[in-house]
Design a protein around this motif. Sequence first.
Motif, PDB file in Angstrom:
ATOM      1  N   PRO A  25       0.836  -1.210   0.000  1.00 25.54           N
ATOM      2  CA  PRO A  25       0.000   0.000   0.000  1.00 25.54           C
ATOM      3  C   PRO A  25       0.866   1.254   0.000  1.00 25.54           C
ATOM      4  CG  PRO A  25       0.100  -0.944   2.204  1.00 25.54           C
ATOM      5  CD  PRO A  25       0.858  -1.875   1.308  1.00 25.54           C
ATOM      6  N   GLU A  26       0.572   2.150  -0.933  1.00 25.58           N
ATOM      7  CA  GLU A  26       1.291   3.420  -1.032  1.00 25.58           C
ATOM      8  C   GLU A  26       0.314   4.535  -1.381  1.00 25.58           C
ATOM      9  OE1 GLU A  26       4.567   3.601  -3.679  1.00 25.58           O
ATOM     10  OE2 GLU A  26       5.389   1.663  -3.093  1.00 25.58           O
ATOM     11  N   GLU A  27       0.131   5.449  -0.459  1.00 23.95           N
ATOM     12  CA  GLU A  27      -0.663   6.648  -0.706  1.00 23.95           C
ATOM     13  C   GLU A  27      -2.006   6.323  -1.360  1.00 23.95           C
ATOM     14  OE1 GLU A  27       1.884   9.473  -2.713  1.00 23.95           O
ATOM     15  OE2 GLU A  27       2.926   9.904  -0.844  1.00 23.95           O
ATOM     16  N   GLY A  28      -2.697   5.345  -0.801  1.00 21.31           N
ATOM     17  CA  GLY A  28      -4.034   5.000  -1.270  1.00 21.31           C
ATOM     18  C   GLY A  28      -4.071   4.092  -2.484  1.00 21.31           C
ATOM     19  N   LYS A  29      -2.924   3.553  -2.908  1.00 24.20           N
ATOM     20  CA  LYS A  29      -2.878   2.648  -4.055  1.00 24.20           C
ATOM     21  C   LYS A  29      -2.107   1.380  -3.680  1.00 24.20           C
ATOM     22  CE  LYS A  29      -0.796   5.741  -6.492  1.00 24.20           C
ATOM     23  NZ  LYS A  29      -0.086   6.438  -7.600  1.00 24.20           N
ATOM     24  N   GLU A  35      11.240  -0.662  -8.931  1.00 27.98           N
ATOM     25  CA  GLU A  35      12.321   0.307  -8.981  1.00 27.98           C
ATOM     26  C   GLU A  35      12.144   1.326  -7.862  1.00 27.98           C
ATOM     27  OE1 GLU A  35      12.916   1.997 -12.887  1.00 27.98           O
ATOM     28  OE2 GLU A  35      11.845   0.317 -13.792  1.00 27.98           O
ATOM     29  N   ILE A  36      13.205   2.069  -7.580  1.00 28.92           N
ATOM     30  CA  ILE A  36      13.155   3.070  -6.524  1.00 28.92           C
ATOM     31  C   ILE A  36      12.037   4.078  -6.763  1.00 28.92           C
ATOM     32  CG2 ILE A  36      14.414   5.027  -5.508  1.00 28.92           C
ATOM     33  CD1 ILE A  36      15.299   2.349  -4.426  1.00 28.92           C
ATOM     34  N   LYS A  37      11.802   4.453  -8.032  1.00 29.72           N
ATOM     35  CA  LYS A  37      10.780   5.452  -8.338  1.00 29.72           C
ATOM     36  C   LYS A  37       9.369   4.957  -8.051  1.00 29.72           C
ATOM     37  CE  LYS A  37      10.396   4.320 -13.280  1.00 29.72           C
ATOM     38  NZ  LYS A  37       9.013   3.811 -13.214  1.00 29.72           N
ATOM     39  N   ASP A  38       9.220   3.665  -7.780  1.00 27.26           N
ATOM     40  CA  ASP A  38       7.899   3.117  -7.458  1.00 27.26           C
ATOM     41  C   ASP A  38       7.530   3.324  -5.996  1.00 27.26           C
ATOM     42  OD1 ASP A  38       7.615   2.148 -10.059  1.00 27.26           O
ATOM     43  OD2 ASP A  38       8.618   0.258  -9.573  1.00 27.26           O
ATOM     44  N   ILE A  39       8.446   3.881  -5.195  1.00 23.22           N
ATOM     45  CA  ILE A  39       8.226   4.016  -3.759  1.00 23.22           C
ATOM     46  C   ILE A  39       7.809   5.441  -3.390  1.00 23.22           C
ATOM     47  CG2 ILE A  39       9.296   3.900  -1.477  1.00 23.22           C
ATOM     48  CD1 ILE A  39       8.934   1.187  -2.674  1.00 23.22           C
ATOM     49  N   SER A  40       6.683   5.558  -2.707  1.00 26.78           N
ATOM     50  CA  SER A  40       6.227   6.842  -2.173  1.00 26.78           C
ATOM     51  C   SER A  40       5.656   6.600  -0.778  1.00 26.78           C
ATOM     52  CB  SER A  40       5.144   7.468  -3.060  1.00 26.78           C
ATOM     53  OG  SER A  40       5.665   7.827  -4.325  1.00 26.78           O
ATOM     54  N   GLY A  41       5.754   7.605   0.066  1.00 28.51           N
ATOM     55  CA  GLY A  41       5.158   7.467   1.403  1.00 28.51           C
ATOM     56  C   GLY A  41       5.763   8.425   2.413  1.00 28.51           C
ATOM     57  N   PHE A  42       5.056   8.559   3.507  1.00 27.00           N
ATOM     58  CA  PHE A  42       5.469   9.410   4.627  1.00 27.00           C
ATOM     59  C   PHE A  42       5.577   8.516   5.850  1.00 27.00           C
ATOM     60  CE2 PHE A  42       4.631  11.866   8.405  1.00 27.00           C
ATOM     61  CZ  PHE A  42       5.190  13.110   8.181  1.00 27.00           C
ATOM     62  N   THR A  43       6.743   8.501   6.498  1.00 23.43           N
ATOM     63  CA  THR A  43       6.884   7.630   7.663  1.00 23.43           C
ATOM     64  C   THR A  43       8.036   8.067   8.553  1.00 23.43           C
ATOM     65  OG1 THR A  43       6.843   5.289   8.319  1.00 23.43           O
ATOM     66  CG2 THR A  43       8.452   5.922   6.649  1.00 23.43           C
ATOM     67  N   ARG A 114      18.136   3.517   8.076  1.00 26.10           N
ATOM     68  CA  ARG A 114      18.013   2.082   7.760  1.00 26.10           C
ATOM     69  C   ARG A 114      16.647   1.541   8.163  1.00 26.10           C
ATOM     70  NH1 ARG A 114      21.296  -1.437  11.682  1.00 26.10           N
ATOM     71  NH2 ARG A 114      19.373  -1.179  12.878  1.00 26.10           N
ATOM     72  N   GLU A 115      16.222   1.867   9.383  1.00 23.58           N
ATOM     73  CA  GLU A 115      14.934   1.372   9.867  1.00 23.58           C
ATOM     74  C   GLU A 115      13.789   1.946   9.051  1.00 23.58           C
ATOM     75  OE1 GLU A 115      14.638  -0.977  12.422  1.00 23.58           O
ATOM     76  OE2 GLU A 115      16.766  -1.045  11.962  1.00 23.58           O
ATOM     77  N   LEU A 116      13.917   3.218   8.671  1.00 19.56           N
ATOM     78  CA  LEU A 116      12.881   3.856   7.881  1.00 19.56           C
ATOM     79  C   LEU A 116      12.809   3.255   6.472  1.00 19.56           C
ATOM     80  CD1 LEU A 116      12.149   7.623   7.921  1.00 19.56           C
ATOM     81  CD2 LEU A 116      12.185   6.406   5.768  1.00 19.56           C
ATOM     82  N   PHE A 117      13.979   2.953   5.908  1.00 23.39           N
ATOM     83  CA  PHE A 117      14.030   2.328   4.579  1.00 23.39           C
ATOM     84  C   PHE A 117      13.258   1.003   4.584  1.00 23.39           C
ATOM     85  CE2 PHE A 117      15.773  -0.463   1.384  1.00 23.39           C
ATOM     86  CZ  PHE A 117      15.944   0.351   0.271  1.00 23.39           C
ATOM     87  N   LEU A 118      13.469   0.217   5.630  1.00 26.00           N
ATOM     88  CA  LEU A 118      12.773  -1.072   5.718  1.00 26.00           C
ATOM     89  C   LEU A 118      11.254  -0.874   5.760  1.00 26.00           C
ATOM     90  CD1 LEU A 118      15.033  -2.915   8.324  1.00 26.00           C
ATOM     91  CD2 LEU A 118      14.873  -3.366   5.870  1.00 26.00           C
ATOM     92  N   ALA A 121       9.999   0.416   2.253  1.00 28.06           N
ATOM     93  CA  ALA A 121      10.133  -0.584   1.193  1.00 28.06           C
ATOM     94  C   ALA A 121       9.106  -1.696   1.338  1.00 28.06           C
ATOM     95  CB  ALA A 121      11.546  -1.168   1.196  1.00 28.06           C
ATOM     96  N   TYR A 122       8.659  -1.947   2.569  1.00 27.39           N
ATOM     97  CA  TYR A 122       7.653  -2.978   2.818  1.00 27.39           C
ATOM     98  C   TYR A 122       6.239  -2.428   2.865  1.00 27.39           C
ATOM     99  CZ  TYR A 122      11.202  -6.521   3.811  1.00 27.39           C
ATOM    100  OH  TYR A 122      12.237  -7.420   3.699  1.00 27.39           O
ATOM    101  N   GLY A 123       6.086  -1.137   2.627  1.00 32.62           N
ATOM    102  CA  GLY A 123       4.741  -0.554   2.588  1.00 32.62           C
ATOM    103  C   GLY A 123       4.153  -0.241   3.939  1.00 32.62           C
TER     104      GLY A 123
END
Length: 230
Positions: A25-29, A35-43, A114-118, A121-123
């Motif tokens: 799940p990413e921003e309602g989708k 790829e890296i460009k497929d990742i969006s989110g606030f955390t 590192r923790e934020l990346f995990l 990346a896992y949604g």
Amino acid sequence: MVYSQEVQNMCCVKKGANHPSAPIPEEGKWVRSKEIKDISGFTHGIGWCAPQQGACKLTLNIKEGIIQEALVETIGCSGMTHSAAMASEILPGKTILEALNTDLVCDAINTAMRELFLQIAYGRSQSAFSEGGLVVGASLDDLGKGLRSQVGTMFGTLAKGTRYLEMAEGYVTRMALDEDNEVIGYEFINLGRFTDMLKKGTPAQEALDKAKGHYGRFEEAAKYIDPRKE
């Protein structure tokens, strides 16, 4: 690409089923990230250094793989504050993969990344089910109107009990005790409001009085103590 002789001598077995990556799940989708460009989110992510003398809370707002916003909060180590200043300048504009492999000056900030990346990346982002995600600048909402980190500082001993030094509301000036010497409230100074009033030219004593507040049954106390002196 070079194959070992053992692999070269193997017969070819056709690949049958093609299992794609699981959607996250990413921003309602729901997105199958490749790829890296497929990742969006606030955390958020929490990190600590090797001697564990300090910690960092890192907040990132990522749009299409690029960090658009970074809030770096540190506690426990004086040097970390300067590292945080550098990290806040370094992070925006980088992809999350670049940021993961960038020296962010302080181990606690690196570990937080590192923790934020995990998580991202896992949604597991805060904005996973928010359509369109959160606006750039959303991390400042965590700080409140005074734009100060939510800090709690308490000290206690078996011999003398607890001392409240700082709460989310501000710098604690007095603790309220009842007849049994148990804490029933506290008085605080909102340092953000105090400083803002000083900048506007308000006399110091007036600004101090207006920036004070109290919590609990403060007015019912049998006595008051200064937590830093008594």
